[in-house]
Design an enzyme around this catalytic site. Structure first.
Site, PDB file in Angstrom:
ATOM      1  CG  ASP A  35      38.586  47.012  39.196  1.00 21.50           C
ATOM      2  OD1 ASP A  35      38.392  46.303  38.206  1.00 21.50           O
ATOM      3  OD2 ASP A  35      38.426  48.250  39.176  1.00 21.50           O
ATOM      4  CG  MET A  68      41.695  42.137  36.801  1.00 19.70           C
ATOM      5  SD  MET A  68      41.872  43.908  37.076  1.00 19.70           S
ATOM      6  CE  MET A  68      40.554  44.147  38.235  1.00 19.70           C
ATOM      7  CG  MET A 137      40.970  44.699  30.427  1.00 21.29           C
ATOM      8  SD  MET A 137      40.072  45.436  31.820  1.00 21.29           S
ATOM      9  CE  MET A 137      41.116  46.811  32.313  1.00 21.29           C
ATOM     10  N   GLY A 142      45.203  46.917  36.593  1.00 16.85           N
ATOM     11  CA  GLY A 142      46.071  46.985  37.771  1.00 16.85           C
ATOM     12  C   GLY A 142      45.914  48.287  38.534  1.00 16.85           C
ATOM     13  N   GLY A 145      43.331  55.470  36.960  1.00 17.01           N
ATOM     14  CA  GLY A 145      44.016  56.690  36.551  1.00 17.01           C
ATOM     15  C   GLY A 145      45.089  56.516  35.489  1.00 17.01           C
ATOM     16  N   GLY A 177      38.752  51.293  31.710  1.00 17.17           N
ATOM     17  CA  GLY A 177      40.056  51.954  31.719  1.00 17.17           C
ATOM     18  C   GLY A 177      40.023  53.296  31.025  1.00 17.17           C
ATOM     19  N   GLY A 198      35.578  55.242  36.420  1.00 16.41           N
ATOM     20  CA  GLY A 198      36.407  55.393  37.612  1.00 16.41           C
ATOM     21  C   GLY A 198      36.829  56.825  37.804  1.00 16.41           C
ATOM     22  CB  SER A 199      40.081  58.287  38.733  1.00 20.22           C
ATOM     23  OG  SER A 199      40.904  57.783  37.704  1.00 20.22           O
TER      24      SER A 199
HETATM   25  C1  DX5 Z   1      41.730  49.220  35.889  1.00 22.38           C
HETATM   26  C2  DX5 Z   1      40.461  49.116  36.658  1.00 22.38           C
HETATM   27  C3  DX5 Z   1      39.428  50.163  36.416  1.00 22.38           C
HETATM   28  C4  DX5 Z   1      39.737  51.562  36.807  1.00 22.38           C
HETATM   29  C5  DX5 Z   1      39.090  52.433  35.791  1.00 22.38           C
HETATM   30  O1  DX5 Z   1      42.504  48.097  36.213  1.00 22.38           O
HETATM   31  O2  DX5 Z   1      39.892  47.857  36.264  1.00 22.38           O
HETATM   32  O3  DX5 Z   1      38.193  49.758  36.983  1.00 22.38           O
HETATM   33  O4  DX5 Z   1      39.295  51.880  38.079  1.00 22.38           O
HETATM   34  O5  DX5 Z   1      39.015  53.747  36.158  1.00 22.38           O
HETATM   35  P1  DX5 Z   1      39.908  54.956  35.586  1.00 22.38           P
HETATM   36  O6  DX5 Z   1      40.825  54.419  34.529  1.00 22.38           O
HETATM   37  O7  DX5 Z   1      38.935  55.937  35.050  1.00 22.38           O
HETATM   38  O8  DX5 Z   1      40.630  55.466  36.769  1.00 22.38           O
HETATM   39 ZN    ZN Z   2      37.869  46.662  36.263  1.00 26.02          ZN
END
Ligand code: DX5
Ligand code: ZN
Length: 221
Positions: A35, A68, A137, A142, A145, A177, A198-199
């Protein structure tokens, strides 16, 4: 299309990156999702070119670079884009979308367009020939979590229908996301191909990367 996982690198343990990279390889993760935020197009700063270069020396996993940033056409040259990488730019980030997608393709990479939750699907209408994937998305970009924006689950199905109606069988659908195990299952049924984890689905507090990857894989296969 087979389901694939792209690990969100902003969620790694930066103090023990080597261990995480090893686990991602061991788990058969298909892509590393980077990102890149500029504090202008989105309200945050995250990873940058130096980080991507440092990691490159320690992995052979394909890069998935999510830009982004405002005016990505002016910033692409900051990055060492390699043949086979996936690189996405946001529809709203440039008034020369086709040009930036062509530049990504010329670098030998797979160009993608990212659609924010409120960006209409037909924003892709004139660039279908210029993209290899669409990034839907499922949160406003941004931060990691965040809570899923629920109407984006239906949007994934509508993106799938939209692409099928236009006979774009090779354009992959990526989702990013709050890709939790539960959401991933629904996203897969809706037509998603690449899951940015991600998280919520890979870098978790209560289980290892290997355990989470196995659980996520089971949800999308
Ligand atoms: C959001 C990011 C994602 C985020 C996704 O802006 O682009 O890559 O890390 O991980 P989560 O939502 O699971 O923490
Ligand atoms: Zn991303």
């Amino acid at each position: 299309m087979a389901a694939e996982i792209s690990a969100s690198m902003m969620c790694v343990n930066f103090l023990d990156l080597r261990t995480d990279l090893y686990a991602l390889k061991e788990a058969g993760i298909e892509y590393l999702h980077f990102d890149i935020m500029d504090g202008a197009f989105v309200p945050n700063y995250t990873l940058g070119p130096c980080f991507l270069d440092s990691v490159r020396a320690h992995t052979d996993i394909t890069y998935d670079i999510h830009l982004m940033v405002e005016r990505p056409e002016d910033k692409l040259h900051y990055f060492d884009i390699r043949s086979g990488d996936f690189v996405s730019v946001h529809y709203e980030s440039t008034c020369h979308l086709q040009r930036v997608l062509a530049n990504i393709k010329n670098a030998g990479a797979h160009p993608g367009v990212a659609l924010n939750p409120a960006t209409p699907i037909n924003a892709m209408e004139e660039i279908l020939e210029d993209i290899d994937f669409v990034l839907v998305m499922t949160v406003n970009p941004g931060y990691a979590g965040q809570k899923l924006i629920s109407q984006t689950l239906d949007k994934i199905s509508r993106v799938k229908d939209y692409l099928l109606k236009r006979r774009c069988f090779d354009i992959k659908i990526q989702v990013d996301g709050n890709v939790s195990f539960e959401h991933a299952r629904i996203m897969r049924s809706a037509g998603a191909d690449i899951f940015v984890a991600g998280s919520s689905g890979l870098f978790m507090k209560d289980m290892s990367i290997l355990q989470a990857a196995a659980k996520l894989r089971a949800a999308i296969e």
